[in-house]
Design a protein around this motif. Sequence first.
Motif, PDB file in Angstrom:
ATOM      1  N   TRP A  17       0.746  -1.222   0.079  1.00  4.48           N
ATOM      2  CA  TRP A  17      -0.014   0.025  -0.078  1.00  4.48           C
ATOM      3  C   TRP A  17       0.828   0.990   0.126  1.00  4.48           C
ATOM      4  O   TRP A  17       0.646   2.209  -0.711  1.00  4.48           O
ATOM      5  CB  TRP A  17      -1.101  -0.168   1.172  1.00  4.48           C
ATOM      6  CG  TRP A  17      -2.037   1.169   1.226  1.00  4.48           C
ATOM      7  CD1 TRP A  17      -2.961   1.143   0.842  1.00  4.48           C
ATOM      8  CD2 TRP A  17      -1.513   2.301   2.027  1.00  4.48           C
ATOM      9  NE1 TRP A  17      -3.796   2.417   1.036  1.00  4.48           N
ATOM     10  CE2 TRP A  17      -2.833   3.125   1.613  1.00  4.48           C
ATOM     11  CE3 TRP A  17      -0.539   3.086   2.266  1.00  4.48           C
ATOM     12  CZ2 TRP A  17      -3.043   4.518   2.177  1.00  4.48           C
ATOM     13  CZ3 TRP A  17      -0.765   4.423   2.959  1.00  4.48           C
ATOM     14  CH2 TRP A  17      -1.978   5.141   2.744  1.00  4.48           C
ATOM     15  N   ARG A  21       0.763   4.206  -2.906  1.00  2.00           N
ATOM     16  CA  ARG A  21       0.323   5.682  -2.410  1.00  2.00           C
ATOM     17  C   ARG A  21       1.556   6.333  -2.506  1.00  2.00           C
ATOM     18  O   ARG A  21       1.283   7.749  -2.482  1.00  2.00           O
ATOM     19  CB  ARG A  21      -0.294   5.605  -1.238  1.00  2.00           C
ATOM     20  CG  ARG A  21      -1.916   4.721  -1.198  1.00  2.00           C
ATOM     21  CD  ARG A  21      -2.730   5.322  -2.088  1.00  2.00           C
ATOM     22  NE  ARG A  21      -4.021   4.508  -2.149  1.00  2.00           N
ATOM     23  CZ  ARG A  21      -5.310   4.773  -1.342  1.00  2.00           C
ATOM     24  NH1 ARG A  21      -5.103   5.919  -0.517  1.00  2.00           N
ATOM     25  NH2 ARG A  21      -6.135   3.953  -1.482  1.00  2.00           N
ATOM     26  N   GLY A 138      -7.215   0.594 -12.344  1.00  2.00           N
ATOM     27  CA  GLY A 138      -6.656   0.226 -10.902  1.00  2.00           C
ATOM     28  C   GLY A 138      -5.158   0.158 -11.059  1.00  2.00           C
ATOM     29  O   GLY A 138      -4.492   0.380 -11.852  1.00  2.00           O
ATOM     30  N   ASP A 150      -5.216  -1.883  -5.515  1.00  2.00           N
ATOM     31  CA  ASP A 150      -5.492  -0.597  -4.787  1.00  2.00           C
ATOM     32  C   ASP A 150      -6.163   0.403  -5.632  1.00  2.00           C
ATOM     33  O   ASP A 150      -5.974   0.378  -6.972  1.00  2.00           O
ATOM     34  CB  ASP A 150      -4.168   0.279  -4.453  1.00  2.00           C
ATOM     35  CG  ASP A 150      -4.558   1.556  -3.749  1.00  2.00           C
ATOM     36  OD1 ASP A 150      -5.485   1.483  -2.854  1.00  2.00           O
ATOM     37  OD2 ASP A 150      -3.427   2.386  -3.463  1.00  2.00           O
ATOM     38  N   GLN A 151      -7.284   0.955  -5.172  1.00  2.00           N
ATOM     39  CA  GLN A 151      -7.892   1.884  -5.884  1.00  2.00           C
ATOM     40  C   GLN A 151      -8.446   1.378  -7.531  1.00  2.00           C
ATOM     41  O   GLN A 151      -8.455   2.083  -8.510  1.00  2.00           O
ATOM     42  CB  GLN A 151      -6.951   3.306  -6.344  1.00  2.00           C
ATOM     43  CG  GLN A 151      -6.703   3.825  -4.894  1.00  2.00           C
ATOM     44  CD  GLN A 151      -5.818   5.126  -5.325  1.00  2.00           C
ATOM     45  OE1 GLN A 151      -5.003   5.269  -6.238  1.00  2.00           O
ATOM     46  NE2 GLN A 151      -5.870   6.324  -4.628  1.00  2.00           N
ATOM     47  N   THR A 153     -11.517   1.119  -9.707  1.00  2.00           N
ATOM     48  CA  THR A 153     -12.621   1.975  -9.919  1.00  2.00           C
ATOM     49  C   THR A 153     -13.200   1.424 -11.423  1.00  2.00           C
ATOM     50  O   THR A 153     -12.385   1.216 -12.554  1.00  2.00           O
ATOM     51  CB  THR A 153     -12.444   3.223  -9.877  1.00  2.00           C
ATOM     52  OG1 THR A 153     -11.531   3.682 -10.518  1.00  2.00           O
ATOM     53  CG2 THR A 153     -12.136   3.690  -8.398  1.00  2.00           C
TER      54      THR A 153
END
Length: 222
Positions: A17, A21, A138, A150-151, A153
């Motif tokens: 993660w 990020r 993603g 992560d992320q 959508t």
Amino acid sequence: MRDPDVRELVRMWISGWAVSRGSAEPVDQPWGWSIDVGAPVGEVGRHVLPEPTEAEVRKLAETVTAPTTWLKLFAEDDTVRPWLDERWRMDVPGFLMSVPLTAERPGAPAGYTVTAWERGGVLRVLVRTEDGHLAARGQAGLAGPVAVPDQITTAPEHRRRGLGALVMRTLQCAAYERGARTGVLVGTPEGQALYTALGWTTHAPMASLVLDPTAPGAQRRP
């Protein structure tokens, strides 16, 4: 039932993660890890407790003064909510999940194209329509043998067409090709349903709380 390997899975999750990020490296703490995030909106940092106790959470919460600091507590919402005062706003619950990665490379459905690339240890997948419009996307942070999606959508007008699964499978295959063998993530309740259908296993719930500057009592110490 709580999985006995939750602490190690949480460690794997935060390692990927942080890459995804672009945050600071997680810092070891007696109760888990702290991460400086520095996002301009929504998250200055987070404290992650894989095995939270009431005493630890209360003591930690007393030291936090910066709004948009998050607590990520691997326990049920109903268990941890009474431990914190009204300054802490509860967000949607999460679920710690994992899967063995494979080299399966999916094909895009008719009318869509898939592009995948890596930069700085972050895999990214973009699904577009034939005329170039964003349909789904993603990413995944790579941390040695671990990949952390992560992320993920999907644009509202393109949902229920299997594009979320396409993004996930493409990320998983690309991560496998780069040496990762285990996928770990924390999914929302909606995401959990998708990931379960893709073979992911749920290991533990996660409660998320943020120090909210607009909450009653936020400007005073209890």
